[in-house]
Design an enzyme around this catalytic site. Structure first.
Site, short mmCIF file in Angstrom:
data_model
loop_
_atom_site.label_atom_id
_atom_site.label_comp_id
_atom_site.label_asym_id
_atom_site.label_seq_id
_atom_site.Cartn_x
_atom_site.Cartn_y
_atom_site.Cartn_z
N GLN A 43 0.12 -8.89 3.17
CA GLN A 43 -1.10 -9.39 3.87
C GLN A 43 -1.18 -10.87 3.74
O GLN A 43 -0.47 -11.55 3.87
CB GLN A 43 -1.95 -8.36 3.70
CG GLN A 43 -1.77 -6.96 3.93
CD GLN A 43 -1.54 -6.64 5.46
OE1 GLN A 43 -0.28 -6.30 5.84
NE2 GLN A 43 -2.40 -6.62 6.29
N ASP A 63 0.74 -1.05 0.03
CA ASP A 63 0.01 0.00 -0.02
C ASP A 63 0.70 1.26 0.19
O ASP A 63 0.18 2.51 0.24
CB ASP A 63 -0.94 0.09 1.29
CG ASP A 63 -0.40 -0.46 2.60
OD1 ASP A 63 0.84 -0.81 2.23
OD2 ASP A 63 -1.16 -0.75 3.54
N PHE A 114 1.09 -10.95 20.17
CA PHE A 114 0.81 -10.05 19.13
C PHE A 114 0.55 -10.47 17.88
O PHE A 114 1.39 -11.29 17.55
CB PHE A 114 1.55 -8.63 19.57
CG PHE A 114 2.93 -9.01 19.11
CD1 PHE A 114 3.55 -8.74 17.92
CD2 PHE A 114 3.78 -9.19 20.22
CE1 PHE A 114 4.87 -8.94 17.78
CE2 PHE A 114 5.07 -9.16 20.09
CZ PHE A 114 5.63 -9.33 18.84
N ARG A 121 -3.26 -0.82 -16.30
CA ARG A 121 -4.36 0.06 -16.33
C ARG A 121 -3.53 1.47 -15.93
O ARG A 121 -2.48 1.51 -15.45
CB ARG A 121 -5.37 -0.39 -15.27
CG ARG A 121 -4.65 -0.30 -13.90
CD ARG A 121 -5.44 -1.16 -12.98
NE ARG A 121 -4.60 -1.36 -11.38
CZ ARG A 121 -5.00 -2.23 -10.52
NH1 ARG A 121 -5.98 -3.10 -10.99
NH2 ARG A 121 -4.22 -2.08 -9.47
N ASN A 169 7.89 -0.51 11.66
CA ASN A 169 9.10 -1.03 11.51
C ASN A 169 9.52 -1.09 9.84
O ASN A 169 9.78 -2.25 9.44
CB ASN A 169 9.38 -2.33 12.16
CG ASN A 169 10.84 -2.78 12.10
OD1 ASN A 169 11.77 -2.00 12.24
ND2 ASN A 169 11.11 -4.16 11.87
#
Ligand SMILES: Nc1nc2c(c(=O)[nH]1)N[C@H]1C(S)=C(S)[C@@H](COP(=O)(O)OP(=O)(O)OC[C@H]3O[C@@H](n4cnc5c(=O)[nH]c(N)nc54)[C@H](O)[C@@H]3O)O[C@H]1N2
Ligand SMILES: Nc1nc2c(c(=O)[nH]1)N[C@H]1C(S)=C(S)[C@@H](COP(=O)(O)OP(=O)(O)OC[C@H]3O[C@@H](n4cnc5c(=O)[nH]c(N)nc54)[C@H](O)[C@@H]3O)O[C@H]1N2
Ligand code: SF4
Ligand SMILES: [Mo]
Length: 741
Positions: A612, A22, A602, A472, A178
């Protein structure tokens, strides 16, 4: 720049913005024989280092043999992964018909959409536009656990989401965040540049992360205690007079109330909560507050914990009281780019009725990023920034995902029966995967717009192939987070039956009687429309420098104020007060460890090789990270009788995952790291939903109200109780990925 460049061996190259993660690096795509052949760094030396090996692997992803190329329609039971091929037009006709039937039976709010927009890039808020015209407020997104919710919560304090001037600052504070050579590379490079110019770096991380290793100060706080830490910093800053008195007097409201709250957190208390020595806390607070300029860049760590709203607010409060808002080397409040029509406007948020907005799930219980707050801030936002709905990073008027999945499963408080996931692997990308699964099984219509067959897509009725960034045109604006515009040019043709997300929404709108609101025939026409505000077309922009930003203007608030109800920085939040929440920040602990569940768990520590839940099927990347890993401190591993490379099960009260043990000195004792997003494309056909329930962090956390952040309804991914036990390797693992490291 639109002229293709010739590279040495006469292949063609175009400028592209990578969407594999991202952060959107500007790269070059080299084309040979109509195929994406190579990804190269940008030729501008200032941009050339912004590239990681995922970007380099784009040809392996875009040309992958398993890439979805034709629309599929389910023929087996839902989730059985049996399909027939169908034409795009036929699929769209059927989808429109079935969506209309759901709306007819249950109302428009029975239609929910989940997307994060990073990868698909080309939506231009057409999803919101479509939903708003139809009457559904139930749009959810992975950005509710990322920069989107941070943007929404920042607005409570000063009406916008600031962009740190990292390269130009004297102090960088990383709350867990990080960045490194293969994760958010441009930010990593910017931090290194700042450091080379003398900036100090403070890292707050339970682990010795790579940023912590080279930091000036490292505070090894317990996971989930960031809000308490910030309250401790404020205690030092206030007690020692290290704040910007003029700015606080002239531009902030609620200082006395905040100060009284901060006094409840003396350093002994903060030390007891965070586990960090009080002297070190004070030293860090002094370093931050005394720097000539300082930034606290956005961090996902505080997006995903039980005191999320307070922790995010505390970052915004620290920026304000130390005088680092909208200053050189501080945090810029940019506003909209005046030359590019913002998505906030394209989304047509004003056409959704007040009644339908109030049906948005989360509006009553957890309103901080819903339409409820967007409406409270509407007039101030229009006055300050020129447009009423600042949908920054797409995160400022979302529904609450947990409540949407509950409605999908139980019709509570009303039914949701149609669910579309676009560029989002929803099953694994929110808390409480079992509920999401049940919710998906209870739908009349599921559409997935994807480039690969994911576990979420396997549960769909229709799977539509998406295009990718090399196929695109685009002008990226960081979803209004920054005012910078960057160019991405189409280098190759998409598969003939693939669509952009713009095309998908537009084609659906035509079929559902909303065509007049979608006058653009192609993606390029949308780009022309967005650029028309600066009197240009996409071709003009493409012929220019490929990157532009209006010159930075500082302390704009002196002219326009802040987009809050008071027009000031609200240390004491009038919005939270109006909503019935504590208007001041506080710490709440989500890790009630016990003899049964002695560790603080965590999720996160993103893997360099993947974004992801993606790329587990890309060999060149998977080889770098073949299996999911639990990180344990050597003492903890010894206590549990576990060695490096063993298999173990991480258990919480709500679920368990199986993964390999990685014993790491850098871990904090008493903590365990679980990775996000693991499923096994190679187990397709061998395990239900390609092993989506074996190792996914999303099974570990409850999303019952008591486990959520109050104001936003955010799950607690940072510091929840769990235990580790020895386990066997999952039996169905193929040889390639099951061998011990
Ligand atoms: N349980 C849990 N949930 C989380 C997190 C967590 O740590 N744990 N992290 C949160 C965070 S920080 C974030 S940013 C979000 C991320 O959420 P998302 O960005 O939605 O990421 P994914 O869910 O992995 O889904 C991305 C999907 O997009 C597909 N894709 C890639 N490129 C394209 C494209 O060009 N077109 C189309 N149509 N599809 C494409 C990929 O194949 C992939 O399946 O998740 C959040 N959710
Ligand atoms: N290669 C790669 N890069 C990525 C991504 C990816 O999937 N792959 N995803 C991108 C996305 S969407 C995001 S959101 C970012 C996330 O990336 P980062 O912001 O870097 O976050 P993580 O890597 O999850 O974890 C960073 C650190 O947080 C520490 N930590 C854990 N709990 C706590 C806590 O409670 N408080 C504090 N202060 N620290 C804690 C961990 O020890 C870890 O070192 O990365 C982006 N970059
Ligand atoms: S850091 Fe890597 S994956 Fe992310 S945008 Fe840059 S090149 Fe692409
Ligand atoms: Mo994220």
């Amino acid at each position: 720049m639109s002229e293709s460049m010739q590279t040495e061996d006469s292949s063609q190259s175009k400028h592209v913005v990578c969407t594999i993660c991202d952060i959107g690096c500007q790269l070059r795509a080299e084309v040979k024989d109509g195929r994406l052949a190579r990804i190269l760094p940008h030729e501008n030396p200032l941009l050339a280092r912004n590239i990681c090996y995922k970007g380099v692997a784009a040809p392996d992803i875009h040309n992958h043999e398993d890439r979805l190329r034709v629309p599929l329609k389910r023929v087996g039971e839902r989730g059985e992964d049996r399909w027939e091929e169908i034409s795009y037009d036929q699929a769209m006709d059927e989808i429109a018909e079935r969506l209309s039937a759901v709306i007819e039976a249950h109302g428009p709010e029975a239609f929910a959409v989940s997307t994060s927009g990073w990868n698909t890039q080309t939506t231009h808020s057409m999803d919101r536009r479509f939903m708003n015209l139809l009457g559904s407020p139930n749009w959810i997104s992975g950005v509710s656990l990322c920069a989107g919710n941070t943007a929404a919560v920042n607005r409570l304090t000063y009406g916008w989401f600031p962009m740190p001037e990292i390269a130009n600052t004297k102090c960088v504070v990383l709350f867990g965040h990080n960045p490194r050579p293969h994760s958010w590379t441009p930010i990593y490079n910017a931090i290194n540049f700042a450091r080379s110019q003398g900036a100090k770096v403070i890292v707050l991380d339970p682990r010795v992360s790579s940023q912590a290793e080279v930091a000036d100060l490292h505070l090894r706080l317990r996971s989930g205690t960031d809000a308490a830490m910030c309250l401790g910093w404020l205690k030092v800053i206030f007690d020692e007079g290290l704040y910007d008195e003029d700015f606080v007097r002239d531009w902030c409201v609620g200082f006395e109330e905040l100060r009284a709250r901060v006094d409840e957190y003396p350093l002994e208390r903060v030390e007891a909560i965070t586990g960090v020595d009080r002297e070190l806390i004070a030293e860090a607070a002094r370093m931050y507050a005394s720097a000539d300029s300082a930034v606290i860049p956005w961090t996902p760590i505080t997006d995903q914990q039980i005191s999320s709203t307070s922790a995010i607010r505390l970052h915004s409060i620290l920026r304000a009281v130390t005088g680092n808002l909208d200053t050189p080397g501080g945090e810029g409040l940019g506003g909209f780019n005046p030359g590019y029509i913002p998505e906030s406007e394209l989304g047509l948020h004003e056409v959704l009725s007040t009644e339908q907005k109030a049906k948005q799930l989360g509006y009553d219980q957890h309103p901080a990023y819903t339409y409820r707050v967007a409406e409270i801030l509407r007039d101030a936002t229009e006055k300050t920034w020129g447009y009423p709905y600042a949908d920054i990073v797409m995160g400022c008027q979302m529904a609450n995902p947990s409540l949407v999945f509950r409605a999908m499963e139980n019709a509570d408080p009303y039914p949701i029966k149609a669910f579309f996931a676009l560029g989002n692997n929803a099953l694994l990308s929110y808390p409480n995967q079992n509920q999401i699964h049940r919710a998906l099984l209870n739908q009349d219509l599921i559409v997935s717009h994807e480039i690969f067959m994911t576990p979420t897509a396997m549960l769909a009725d229709y799977v539509l192939p998406g295009d990718v960034f090399s196929e695109r045109n685009h002008v990226a604006d960081s979803w209004s987070w920054s005012t910078r515009l960057t160019l991405s040019e189409k280098a190759v043709d998409p598969p003939p039956e693939a669509s952009s997300t713009f095309q998908f929404w537009s084609d659906l709108a035509q079929r559902m009687g909303l065509g007049e609101h979608f006058p653009w025939k192609s993606l390029d026409e949308v780009l022309d429309h967005r650029l028309s505000r600066s009197g240009r077309k996409f071709s003009d922009f493409a012929a220019g420098a490929g990157m532009e930003a209006p010159p930075a203007e500082y302390r704009k608030y002196e002219k326009i104020g802040f987009a809050t109800p008071s027009g000031k920085v609200e240390l004491y939040s009038s919005v939270l007060e109006e909503l019935g929440f504590d208007p001041l920040p506080y710490h709440r602990d989500g890790a009630a460890t016990s003899a049964d569940y002695p560790y603080r768990i965590f999720t996160g520590v993103r893997e360099d090789a993947f974004f992801q839940t993606g790329q587990r099927n890309i060999r060149v990347l998977r080889r770098k990270s073949p299996l999911p890993q639990l990180f344990l401190h050597p003492e903890d591993a010894t206590r549990e009788g576990l060695s490096d490379g063993d298999w173990a099960r991480l258990e919480t009260e709500f679920g368990h995952v199986t993964a390999q043990v990685s014993v790491q000195e850098s871990m904090k004792e008493g903590h365990v790291r679980v990775p996000h997003g693991w499923w096994y494309p190679e187990l397709r056909g061998k395990e239900p939903l390609a092993g989506a329930f074996l190792s996914s962090d999303a099974v570990l956390c409850s999303d019952e109200a008591e486990y959520l952040d109050y104001e936003q309804g955010i799950p607690n991914f940072k510091g929840f109780p769990g235990r580790v036990v020895q386990a066997e390797a999952p039996k169905s693992f193929p040889a390639m990925f099951s061998e011990k490291r």
